[in-house]
Design a protein around this motif. Structure first.
Motif, PDB file in Angstrom:
ATOM      1  N   ARG A  40      21.313 -23.421  14.399  1.00  0.00           N
ATOM      2  CA  ARG A  40      19.919 -23.378  13.388  1.00  0.00           C
ATOM      3  C   ARG A  40      19.752 -23.101  12.145  1.00  0.00           C
ATOM      4  O   ARG A  40      21.007 -22.140  11.519  1.00  0.00           O
ATOM      5  N   LEU A  41      19.551 -23.576  11.706  1.00  0.00           N
ATOM      6  CA  LEU A  41      19.361 -23.524   9.935  1.00  0.00           C
ATOM      7  C   LEU A  41      18.090 -22.960   9.684  1.00  0.00           C
ATOM      8  O   LEU A  41      16.594 -23.513   9.575  1.00  0.00           O
ATOM      9  N   GLN A  42      17.677 -21.754   8.548  1.00  0.00           N
ATOM     10  CA  GLN A  42      15.988 -20.728   8.622  1.00  0.00           C
ATOM     11  C   GLN A  42      16.674 -21.129   7.199  1.00  0.00           C
ATOM     12  O   GLN A  42      17.256 -20.473   6.587  1.00  0.00           O
ATOM     13  N   MET A  43      16.025 -21.960   6.459  1.00  0.00           N
ATOM     14  CA  MET A  43      15.031 -21.864   5.348  1.00  0.00           C
ATOM     15  C   MET A  43      14.345 -21.705   4.461  1.00  0.00           C
ATOM     16  O   MET A  43      12.944 -21.372   4.484  1.00  0.00           O
ATOM     17  N   ASN A  44      14.508 -20.751   3.930  1.00  0.00           N
ATOM     18  CA  ASN A  44      13.604 -19.948   2.594  1.00  0.00           C
ATOM     19  C   ASN A  44      13.751 -19.555   1.745  1.00  0.00           C
ATOM     20  O   ASN A  44      14.736 -20.478   0.831  1.00  0.00           O
ATOM     21  N   ASP A  45      12.711 -19.850   0.853  1.00  0.00           N
ATOM     22  CA  ASP A  45      12.660 -19.509  -0.259  1.00  0.00           C
ATOM     23  C   ASP A  45      13.074 -21.077  -0.928  1.00  0.00           C
ATOM     24  O   ASP A  45      13.448 -22.117  -1.908  1.00  0.00           O
ATOM     25  N   LEU A  46      12.089 -22.519  -0.290  1.00  0.00           N
ATOM     26  CA  LEU A  46      12.002 -23.988  -0.402  1.00  0.00           C
ATOM     27  C   LEU A  46      11.818 -24.322  -1.668  1.00  0.00           C
ATOM     28  O   LEU A  46      10.570 -23.599  -1.671  1.00  0.00           O
ATOM     29  N   SER A  49      23.913 -23.690  -4.103  1.00  0.00           N
ATOM     30  CA  SER A  49      23.001 -24.112  -4.569  1.00  0.00           C
ATOM     31  C   SER A  49      21.872 -23.273  -2.534  1.00  0.00           C
ATOM     32  O   SER A  49      20.960 -23.717  -3.664  1.00  0.00           O
ATOM     33  N   VAL A  50      22.634 -23.035  -1.924  1.00  0.00           N
ATOM     34  CA  VAL A  50      21.608 -22.722  -1.067  1.00  0.00           C
ATOM     35  C   VAL A  50      21.735 -21.378  -1.005  1.00  0.00           C
ATOM     36  O   VAL A  50      21.256 -20.413   0.445  1.00  0.00           O
ATOM     37  N   LYS A  51      23.070 -20.614  -0.996  1.00  0.00           N
ATOM     38  CA  LYS A  51      23.157 -18.914  -0.987  1.00  0.00           C
ATOM     39  C   LYS A  51      21.979 -18.251  -0.951  1.00  0.00           C
ATOM     40  O   LYS A  51      21.975 -18.300  -2.400  1.00  0.00           O
ATOM     41  N   GLY A  52      21.946 -17.979   0.194  1.00  0.00           N
ATOM     42  CA  GLY A  52      20.564 -15.988  -0.843  1.00  0.00           C
ATOM     43  C   GLY A  52      19.745 -16.980   0.018  1.00  0.00           C
ATOM     44  O   GLY A  52      18.838 -15.992   0.070  1.00  0.00           O
ATOM     45  N   ARG A  53      19.513 -18.076   0.132  1.00  0.00           N
ATOM     46  CA  ARG A  53      18.135 -18.914   0.787  1.00  0.00           C
ATOM     47  C   ARG A  53      18.364 -19.174   2.439  1.00  0.00           C
ATOM     48  O   ARG A  53      17.011 -19.168   2.808  1.00  0.00           O
ATOM     49  N   PHE A  54      19.311 -19.177   2.566  1.00  0.00           N
ATOM     50  CA  PHE A  54      19.398 -20.245   3.945  1.00  0.00           C
ATOM     51  C   PHE A  54      20.062 -19.406   4.328  1.00  0.00           C
ATOM     52  O   PHE A  54      21.672 -18.689   4.072  1.00  0.00           O
ATOM     53  N   THR A  55      20.542 -19.596   5.800  1.00  0.00           N
ATOM     54  CA  THR A  55      21.217 -18.776   6.738  1.00  0.00           C
ATOM     55  C   THR A  55      21.248 -19.826   8.796  1.00  0.00           C
ATOM     56  O   THR A  55      20.421 -20.253   8.849  1.00  0.00           O
ATOM     57  N   ILE A  56      22.344 -19.409   8.289  1.00  0.00           N
ATOM     58  CA  ILE A  56      23.028 -21.002   9.601  1.00  0.00           C
ATOM     59  C   ILE A  56      23.045 -19.425  11.027  1.00  0.00           C
ATOM     60  O   ILE A  56      23.863 -18.574  10.565  1.00  0.00           O
ATOM     61  N   HIS A  57      22.854 -20.076  11.993  1.00  0.00           N
ATOM     62  CA  HIS A  57      22.842 -18.960  12.973  1.00  0.00           C
ATOM     63  C   HIS A  57      23.831 -20.178  14.113  1.00  0.00           C
ATOM     64  O   HIS A  57      23.298 -21.641  14.332  1.00  0.00           O
ATOM     65  N   ARG A  58      24.365 -19.419  15.239  1.00  0.00           N
ATOM     66  CA  ARG A  58      24.789 -20.484  16.662  1.00  0.00           C
ATOM     67  C   ARG A  58      24.930 -19.421  17.366  1.00  0.00           C
ATOM     68  O   ARG A  58      25.421 -18.363  17.408  1.00  0.00           O
ATOM     69  N   ASP A  59      23.839 -19.985  18.796  1.00  0.00           N
ATOM     70  CA  ASP A  59      24.098 -19.054  19.717  1.00  0.00           C
ATOM     71  C   ASP A  59      25.041 -18.883  20.691  1.00  0.00           C
ATOM     72  O   ASP A  59      26.170 -19.558  20.398  1.00  0.00           O
TER      73      ASP A  59
END
Length: 121
Positions: free
Chosen positions: A79-85, A62-72
């Motif tokens: 971090r979870l970058q959430m776009n097109d919410l 449901s979030v593929k292509g809209r959310f991106t998870i990053h780890r430092d």
């Protein structure tokens, strides 16, 4: 014991963006998975995205292509970058870290206190 401190929730209009952060401290193993789960009102908690200590991500369909998870680089912050919410993304978002043994079997499971994300239509 592991402590997780979350930040970044809030209210946003449909189509907007938010970034969630989770800082971990304590007994974190080199082999672990950090990620985000969410729980909408009246529904079960569900996986949103996870990332291993080797930076391998996994996403809910449901979030593929809209959310991106990053780890430092240190592996202690995710971090979870959430776009097109969308309104269906509304819920309490929980940070999770799961330690694993050398065979990738889970050994410890820790949760943050949760942060509210509300998407208005």
């Amino acid at each position: 014991q592991v402590q997780l401190v979350e930040s970044g929730g809030g209210v946003v209009q449909s189509g907007g963006s938010l970034t969630l952060s989770c800082a971990a401290s304590g007994n974190i193993r080199n082999n672990n998975i950090m990620g985000w789960y969410r729980q909408a009102l009246g529904k079960q908690r569900e996986l949103v995205a996870t990332i291993t200590s080797y930076k391998y991500p996994t996403y809910a369909d449901s979030v593929k292509g809209r959310f991106t998870i990053h780890r430092d680089g240190t592996g202690d912050t995710v971090r979870l970058q959430m776009n097109d919410l969308q309104p269906e993304d509304t819920g309490v978002y929980y940070c999770n870290t799961r330690n694993r043994d050398p065979g990738n079997n889970p050994t410890d499971d820790f949760w943050g206190q949760g942060t509210q994300v509300t998407v208005s239509s």
